[in-house]
Design an enzyme around this catalytic site. Structure first.
Site, PDB file in Angstrom:
ATOM      1  N   HIS B 193      10.035   0.197   1.264  1.00  0.00           N
ATOM      2  CA  HIS B 193       9.221   1.345   0.883  1.00  0.00           C
ATOM      3  C   HIS B 193       8.135   0.811  -0.036  1.00  0.00           C
ATOM      4  O   HIS B 193       8.415   0.265  -1.092  1.00  0.00           O
ATOM      5  CB  HIS B 193      10.068   2.394   0.155  1.00  0.00           C
ATOM      6  CG  HIS B 193       9.287   3.606  -0.217  1.00  0.00           C
ATOM      7  ND1 HIS B 193       9.346   4.784   0.494  1.00  0.00           N
ATOM      8  CD2 HIS B 193       8.413   3.829  -1.216  1.00  0.00           C
ATOM      9  CE1 HIS B 193       8.543   5.673  -0.053  1.00  0.00           C
ATOM     10  NE2 HIS B 193       7.963   5.125  -1.091  1.00  0.00           N
ATOM     11  N   CYS B 194       6.911   0.942   0.393  1.00  0.00           N
ATOM     12  CA  CYS B 194       5.814   0.335  -0.362  1.00  0.00           C
ATOM     13  C   CYS B 194       5.146   1.392  -1.247  1.00  0.00           C
ATOM     14  O   CYS B 194       4.549   2.324  -0.733  1.00  0.00           O
ATOM     15  CB  CYS B 194       4.790  -0.252   0.600  1.00  0.00           C
ATOM     16  SG  CYS B 194       3.460  -1.111  -0.240  1.00  0.00           S
ATOM     17  N   PRO B 195       5.231   1.262  -2.561  1.00  0.00           N
ATOM     18  CA  PRO B 195       4.603   2.266  -3.417  1.00  0.00           C
ATOM     19  C   PRO B 195       3.085   2.193  -3.390  1.00  0.00           C
ATOM     20  O   PRO B 195       2.415   3.198  -3.599  1.00  0.00           O
ATOM     21  CB  PRO B 195       5.143   1.926  -4.804  1.00  0.00           C
ATOM     22  CG  PRO B 195       5.569   0.513  -4.737  1.00  0.00           C
ATOM     23  CD  PRO B 195       5.931   0.232  -3.334  1.00  0.00           C
ATOM     24  N   GLY B 198       2.378   4.168  -0.514  1.00  0.00           N
ATOM     25  CA  GLY B 198       2.958   5.503  -0.641  1.00  0.00           C
ATOM     26  C   GLY B 198       3.756   5.927   0.560  1.00  0.00           C
ATOM     27  O   GLY B 198       3.807   7.103   0.893  1.00  0.00           O
TER      28      GLY B 198
END
Lengths: 172, 502
Positions: B193-195, B198
Site C-alpha cells: 500500500h503506497c501512501p 494513496g
C-alpha cells in the site's frame, strides 16, 4: 413467449413436469442448493476451474456435459490471459501512450469476457435450465467460483414446505 | 396472479407478462420498484475506499500523502519551466523543455492512473459461498468461538503454497493475494500500500505504478541535471556559485528537492525492476516466501517464468485484467428495500438460513424483499437465457438485469445474501500494520501511527453503505474476533512491524 427452448417436443416426462411447472409457475421455482466450483491453482494464478464433478449434481446432469462446460470456460480464460504476440503489442502500445488507450479501447480480456458471457447464456438455455440448474458467470463472483444454482422441481415434491403455496398459486 | 401481499411491491410490476427476455424490461421493472434512485454498487461497497464521479474513480480510504506528491511534482516542474528553461533554451537547445514536458506528462498521467485505478480488489464472498466454505472446513463440527487459523495447501507448479483464509472477506485468498488493512480489501497480487500514491498497488495498477516511478526517476534526474547545468553556466566566468544562486533562487529549491528525491526514487525503481525481473511482489520479497529464508527446504518462486524477458513482459505487458468489483452496476432492488425492512426481517433471518438447504421456504414465509426477487425469479430462467454479459461498469440495463439473475435465487431462501454487499466488513478492523517497503524510510513512520489510530470496532460510515449493526452482531460473530488469533499466529515476528498478514 420469447423463450428459446422448446418444451413441447421434449418427451422426457420428468423434464415435461419441470417445464410445465416452470412455465406456469415461474415465480415459484425455489432454490434448493448452490454448488461452488472452486479455482484450480495447480498451474499458477491464471484463471482455471476444477473439473471435478460435484456430487450434488450427480442426479441432475451428465458428467460429460458438465466437464465440457468447465473445460470450455477454462479454455476461454486461458485465451484471455494468454501472454503472446497480441498481448505484448497491446501492452507496449498502451505503455507508449501512457495507458490512455485503456480508456478508449476495449481490451482483449474484455472481449473474451463477453464471449464467455454469451457462452454461459447459451449453455444455460440449452443444457442447464432444462435440468433445473443455472450457472452464474464467474465474473460476478470475482472469478473465484462458478456458482451453479440447483432449483427444485416443486410440482413433483410433496414434502417441500412450499407445496401448499404452490398449489395455492396454481389454483388461480 | 399476484401472490404477494406486501406493500413494497408495486402490483403493476408483478403483473407484467412473464417472459421478459428483452434487456430494457428489467430496467423498467427496476425503475418501477425503486422508491428513490437505485443505488449503485459503489455506494454499498464494504471496503474503505472512496468513490468519485459516480464510481468511475476509486481511491483508498486515506489519501495518504498523495496531495504532497502531486504538489511536489507540480511545484518542481513548474519552477523548472519558468526559471530554468528560458536560460537553457537560450544557451543550449529547445529540446530541453520538450523532453521535460513529455516526462512530466508521463509522470502525472501514470500517477493519476495508479491512484485512481482499482488495484485488483476481490469482492467479498457472498454468504452462500462463505457457508459452503465453512461447511467444508468445519467437518469436525468444532464449536469453538475462535476458530483456529485456517489454511489450505495447494500445489502450484510442483511447489506447495499455503492459502490463508480471510476472515473479513470470508474466503480463501487466492495465491499472491493479501488483505490490505488500510483499505479493508483483499487485493490480488498485492504488492504494497503506497501512501505516496494513496492506493494499494496490486495486479491491475502495478504497471502504472512502475511507469510512474521510472518516469519520475527520469524526470527528477533530468531536472537535477538541467538545474545543475544552469547554475554551472551562470557561475561561469569566475562569478561563483553564490552569484548564480542569487540570480536564480528557484533553482536552489529545485536542486534541494531533486537531490533528495532522486536517490530514493532511483532506489525504488531499481528495486522494482528487480522484482519485475524475478516476478516477485514486495510482499513476497519482504516475507522471504521464495528465497528460502523462512523455509528450510529449497523453495523456488512458482510464478516465475525463469527468464527475465518473459517475466518482465508478463508483468508489464500482460493482458489487463478487468475490475472485479463492478462499481457502477446497480445494486439489486432487494438490497435497497432491505434497508427499510431490515428490522422487520431480523428475527426471521436465522430461520431462513436453515431452510436454505431443506428446499426453500414457502412463499408466504419469505421476507418482503424476497418478493421483489420473486418477481425477478418469475422470469429468472427467461432472463437467464439473456444472462448478462459481465459488467465492468458498462451499460446499465445489463447491470440491472444482472442482479435479477444472480442475486434473486440467493434471496429467496437466504435473505442474508444481500447484507454481504451492504453491511460488510467495515466492522472488522485489523490490528496489523500494512506492508511496507523496507528500503525506503519515508514509508515507515507513517504506518504504525496510522494503524494504531485505525483500530476500533463498530466504526461505521453510513454515507457509504447500509449499516446494520444488529444484523452484523447476530449473524457474524465468528468473524469479528476471528482476525485476532490468525494475525498473531500468522505474523512473522521478524517482520511484524512492517507487514500486514491475515
Amino acid at each position: 413467449m420469447g423463450r428459446s427452448w422448446d418444451f413441447q417436443h421434449d418427451n422426457d416426462p420428468k423434464h415435461k413436469a419441470i417445464f410445465h411447472n416452470l412455465q406456469e409457475l415461474r415465480h415459484s421455482a425455489s432454490l434448493a442448493n448452490k454448488v461452488f466450483i472452486q479455482r484450480d491453482y495447480s498451474e499458477g494464478t491464471t484463471c482455471r476451474f476444477q473439473t471435478k464433478f460435484p456430487s450434488e449434481l450427480d442426479s441432475r446432469i451428465e458428467r460429460t456435459l458438465f466437464e465440457d462446460t468447465v473445460k470450455t470456460l477454462n479454455n476461454y480464460y486461458a485465451e484471455a490471459e494468454k501472454i503472446g504476440g497480441q498481448s505484448y503489442l497491446e501492452g507496449c502500445l498502451a505503455c507508449t501512450t501512457a495507458y490512455i488507450i485503456f480508456l478508449c479501447m476495449e481490451t482483449r480480456y474484455e472481449k473474451v469476457l463477453k464471449k464467455i458471457g454469451r457462452y454461459i447464456q447459451e449453455q444455460n438455455e440449452k443444457i442447464y435450465a432444462p435440468r433445473g440448474l443455472l450457472i452464474t458467470d464467474p465474473i460476478e463472483r470475482g472469478m473465484r467460483v462458478i456458482e451453479i444454482s440447483i432449483y427444485e422441481d416443486r410440482a413433483s415434491s410433496g414434502s417441500s414446505s412450499g407445496s401448499s403455496s404452490t398449489s395455492g398459486t396454481s389454483a388461480r | 396472479m399476484n401472490n404477494c401481499e406486501y406493500q413494497q411491491i408495486d402490483p403493476q410490476a408483478l403483473s407484467t407478462p412473464i417472459p421478459t427476455p428483452t434487456l430494457p424490461q428489467p430496467t423498467v421493472v427496476v425503475e418501477k420498484e425503486k422508491r428513490e434512485k437505485a443505488r449503485k454498487k459503489w455506494e454499498v461497497f464494504p471496503g474503505k475506499n472512496r468513490f468519485y464521479c459516480d464510481g468511475r474513480i476509486i481511491v483508498a480510504g486515506q489519501s495518504g500523502v498523495l496531495p504532497l506528491t502531486i504538489g511536489l511534482i507540480l511545484v518542481t516542474t513548474g519552477l523548472f519551466f519558468v526559471f530554468d528553461c528560458p536560460f537553457l533554451v537560450k544557451h543550449l537547445t529547445v529540446f530541453i523543455p520538450a523532453i521535460g514536458g513529455v516526462l512530466f506528462v508521463f509522470v502525472v498521467i501514470s500517477l493519476l492512473q495508479t491512484s485512481f485505478t482499482d488495484p485488483g480488489i476481490l469482492p467479498r464472498a457472498t454468504p452462500d459461498e462463505a457457508a459452503d466454505i465453512e461447511r467444508q472446513i468445519d467437518s469436525s463440527g468444532s464449536s469453538s468461538y475462535r476458530p483456529p487459523p485456517r489454511t489450505k495447501e495447494v500445489m502450484i507448479n510442483q511447489q506447495v503454497v499455503k492459502l490463508k483464509y480471510c476472515f473479513t472477506c470470508k474466503m480463501f485468498r487466492p495465491p499472491r493475494t493479501s488483505h490490505c488493512s488500510l483499505c479493508d480489501n483483499c487485493v490480488e497480487r498485492f504488492d504494497h500500500h503506497c501512501p505516496w500514491v494513496g492506493n494499494c498497488v496490486g495486479k491491475r495498477n502495478y504497471r502504472f505504478f512502475y511507469t510512474f516511478i521510472v518516469s519520475l526517476s527520469f524526470l527528477t534526474a533530468f531536472i537535477f541535471g538541467c538545474v545543475a547545468t544552469h547554475l554551472a553556466l551562470r557561475a561561469q566566468g569566475g562569478r561563483g556559485l553564490m552569484f548564480a544562486l542569487q540570480e536564480s533562487p528557484a533553482s536552489a529549491v529545485e536542486l534541494v528537492i531533486c537531490f533528495f528525491s532522486v536517490w530514493s526514487i532511483l532506489g525504488l525503481s531499481g528495486f522494482h525492476t528487480y522484482l519485475v525481473a524475478s516476478n516477485l511482489t514486495t510482499n513476497e520479497d519482504i516475507k522471504g516466501s521464495w528465497s528460502g529464508k523462512s523455509g528450510a527446504e529449497d523453495t523456488v518462486n512458482p510464478y516465475s517464468y525463469n527468464t527475465i524477458i518473459t517475466n518482465c513482459c508478463s508483468v508489464l505487458c500482460g493482458p489487463m485484467p478487468p475490475s472485479l468489483i463492478d462499481r457502477r452496476g446497480f445494486v439489486p432492488v432487494e438490497a435497497s428495500s432491505q434497508t427499510s425492512a431490515t428490522e422487520m426481517e431480523l428475527p426471521m433471518l436465522p430461520v431462513k438460513k436453515e431452510t436454505n438447504v431443506v428446499g426453500g421456504p414457502a412463499l408466504s414465509q419469505l421476507p418482503p424483499h424476497a418478493f421483489q426477487c420473486a418477481q425477478g425469479t418469475k422470469d429468472l430462467l427467461g432472463s437467464a437465457s439473456r444472462s448478462p454479459c459481465p459488467t465492468t461498469g458498462k451499460p446499465q440495463p445489463v447491470a440491472a438485469a444482472d442482479p435479477a439473475v444472480t442475486f434473486n435465487p440467493a434471496l429467496i431462501s437466504d435473505p442474508a445474501a444481500m447484507p454481504s454487499l451492504t453491511c460488510g466488513g467495515r466492522h472488522h478492523s485489523h490490528t496489523t500494520s500494512p506492508p511496507d517497503e523496507p528500503r525506503h524510510h519515508h514509508h515507515h513512520h507513517n504506518r504504525h501511527h496510522r494503524t494504531r489510530s485505525r483500530r476500533g470496532r463498530g466504526s461505521k460510515r453510513p454515507a457509504l453503505h447500509i449499516s446494520n449493526p444488529a444484523y452484523n452482531a447476530s449473524l457474524s460473530p465468528p468473524s469479528s474476533p476471528g482476525p485476532r488469533p490468525s494475525h498473531t499466529g500468522a505474523r512473522d515476528p521478524r517482520r511484524d512491524s512492517i507487514v500486514a498478514l491475515h
